[in-house]
Design a protein around this motif. Structure first.
Motif, PDB file in Angstrom:
ATOM      1  N   GLU A  22     -31.096  -8.237  -3.394  1.00  0.00           N
ATOM      2  CA  GLU A  22     -32.414  -8.825  -3.580  1.00  0.00           C
ATOM      3  C   GLU A  22     -33.076  -8.976  -2.222  1.00  0.00           C
ATOM      4  OE1 GLU A  22     -31.687 -12.437  -5.722  1.00  0.00           O
ATOM      5  OE2 GLU A  22     -32.034 -11.468  -7.672  1.00  0.00           O
TER       6      GLU A  22
ATOM      7  N   GLU B  59     -40.459  -8.654  -9.125  1.00  0.00           N
ATOM      8  CA  GLU B  59     -40.687  -9.941  -9.779  1.00  0.00           C
ATOM      9  C   GLU B  59     -42.104 -10.367  -9.448  1.00  0.00           C
ATOM     10  OE1 GLU B  59     -39.091 -14.436  -9.202  1.00  0.00           O
ATOM     11  OE2 GLU B  59     -37.542 -12.912  -9.585  1.00  0.00           O
TER      12      GLU B  59
ATOM     13  N   LEU C 115     -41.959  -3.572 -15.051  1.00  0.00           N
ATOM     14  CA  LEU C 115     -41.393  -4.195 -13.858  1.00  0.00           C
ATOM     15  C   LEU C 115     -40.388  -3.297 -13.157  1.00  0.00           C
ATOM     16  CD1 LEU C 115     -40.796  -7.807 -15.241  1.00  0.00           C
ATOM     17  CD2 LEU C 115     -42.800  -6.926 -14.018  1.00  0.00           C
TER      18      LEU C 115
END
Length: 382
Positions: free
Chosen positions: A266, A303, A343
């Motif tokens: 991430e 996100e 997404l």
């Protein structure tokens, strides 16, 4: 899962680990002559040898009689305290003596997502400085002079010679037929190449027959060159940012599944949170080769902020990092539109090799990569 982000200025500067006025293999993009430079190895005129592109991995250290060179307790002290692998290049340390490999040291001193841990030892939190690295020459020498046994052919050598042995000497390494460029699909152990050469049918094919094989080979090469040209253009864009990403070795305890994407990293870029997903794809069902090819694929997930309603358009490519042990396939996701209903970016292949080599790379060694990403203004025409 590894959280990773480095500043644009520092990461762009460090994309080329050493500069040379003598010029290199990347034209105007990079003048580096260091073989570790991700840009030098990216712009390779479209050639890609998936057989020779093998990950470097460690084998059990032994003495000349085959007994362990060092006992397990002592060997553990030579592992990198961040990724857990035995380093194969430069080794750094904090002032308390804890070792860290060169790739992890780069992440540890550049990764802004580490926050308070930035520039600290991952084991004891002692300070480590990017511009004043503390190398451990003794550890490097001990590891380089360890006696090793090649797991493919049983040859014994010092560890420093292992990489060269894998690439050019080992009779168990995979090689392609010398007529690969004109269409021969054979690959196998180097010990079998002589027998194959005697039976290979491609030297006897007519020009017309060879053209049937050469057309798709040339088309694939042209497609790679087009991708590389687009990536080169991407590197010149003012809105480009570069993220340094590290997929840590998954290890034997954390089993990595086949044929499904797994979140491995991430990071943040362009003021948004992203996820890097990797899939280890097994060979096609009709692949009856004794050593069928597997592959690694990636995709990005964004996100979106809750108050964002407009679509977001990005162009990005995942390239091997400065300390990557393998070269990625050229890839580019051009003008991908993300929205509240979309997404995920498209899946893209980045590496292809036998299942055993994919496993060694993903489970044992980990992956160093760089994400080149540009945001396009949605108000401009596509």
């Amino acid at each position: 899962m590894e959280l990773s982000e480095s500043s644009e200025e520092e990461d762009a500067e460090d994309a080329c680990p050493s500069k040379s006025s003598s010029g290199g293999g990347c034209g105007n993009i990079c003048e580096c002559t260091d073989e570790r430079c991700c840009l030098c190895r990216l712009f390779d005129k479209g050639d890609y040898d998936d057989i020779g592109n093998v990950p470097f991995f460690g084998v059990i250290p032994t003495d000349v009689e085959g007994s362990p060179f060092l006992d397990a307790t002592i060997r553990q002290e030579f592992h990198c305290n961040r990724c857990g692998t035995i380093p194969v290049g430069r080794i750094y340390q904090c002032h308390k003596g804890h070792l860290i490999c060169e790739g992890c040291h780069q992440v540890q001193v550049l990764d802004k997502m580490l926050f308070q841990a930035l520039g600290t030892c991952p084991k004891c939190s002692a300070r480590m400085y990017r511009h004043a690295p503390n190398r451990n020459i003794i550890a490097e020498r001990i590891l380089s002079e360890m006696k090793m046994t090649c797991e493919y052919c049983g040859a014994k050598m010092v560890r420093a010679a292992l990489r060269s042995h894998f690439h050019s000497e080992c009779q168990g390494r995979l090689v392609s037929c010398k007529y690969k460029r004109i269409g021969c699909p054979w690959y196998g152990p180097a010990s079998e190449i002589a027998a194959h050469d005697e039976t290979c049918e491609f030297p006897g094919k007519t020009g017309a027959e060879l053209m049937e094989y050469l057309r798709p080979i040339q088309a694939e090469r042209d497609a790679r060159l087009q991708i590389l040209a687009k990536i080169e253009d991407t590197l010149l864009r003012s809105q480009l940012t570069v993220r340094l990403l590290h997929v840590l070795p998954q290890g034997p305890i954390r089993k990595f599944p086949h044929n499904e994407f797994v979140l491995v990293n991430e990071f943040r870029t362009h003021f948004m949170k992203w996820s890097l997903l990797i899939m280890w794809q097994s060979p096609a069902a009709d692949d009856d080769h004794p050593q069928p090819m597997g592959s690694l694929h990636f995709r990005l997930k964004i996100e979106r902020p809750e108050n964002s309603s407009s679509s977001l358009v990005f162009t990005y490519a995942l390239v091997h990092g400065s300390h990557s042990e393998v070269a990625f396939l050229p890839n580019l996701c051009d003008r991908i539109e993300f929205s509240s209903n979309q997404l995920l970016g498209p899946p893209v292949m980045i590496y292809r090799h036998t299942m055993s080599h994919c496993k060694k790379l993903l489970i044992d060694r980990g992956i160093y990569a760089r994400l080149l990403i540009t945001r396009h203004d949605s108000r401009l025409p596509l």
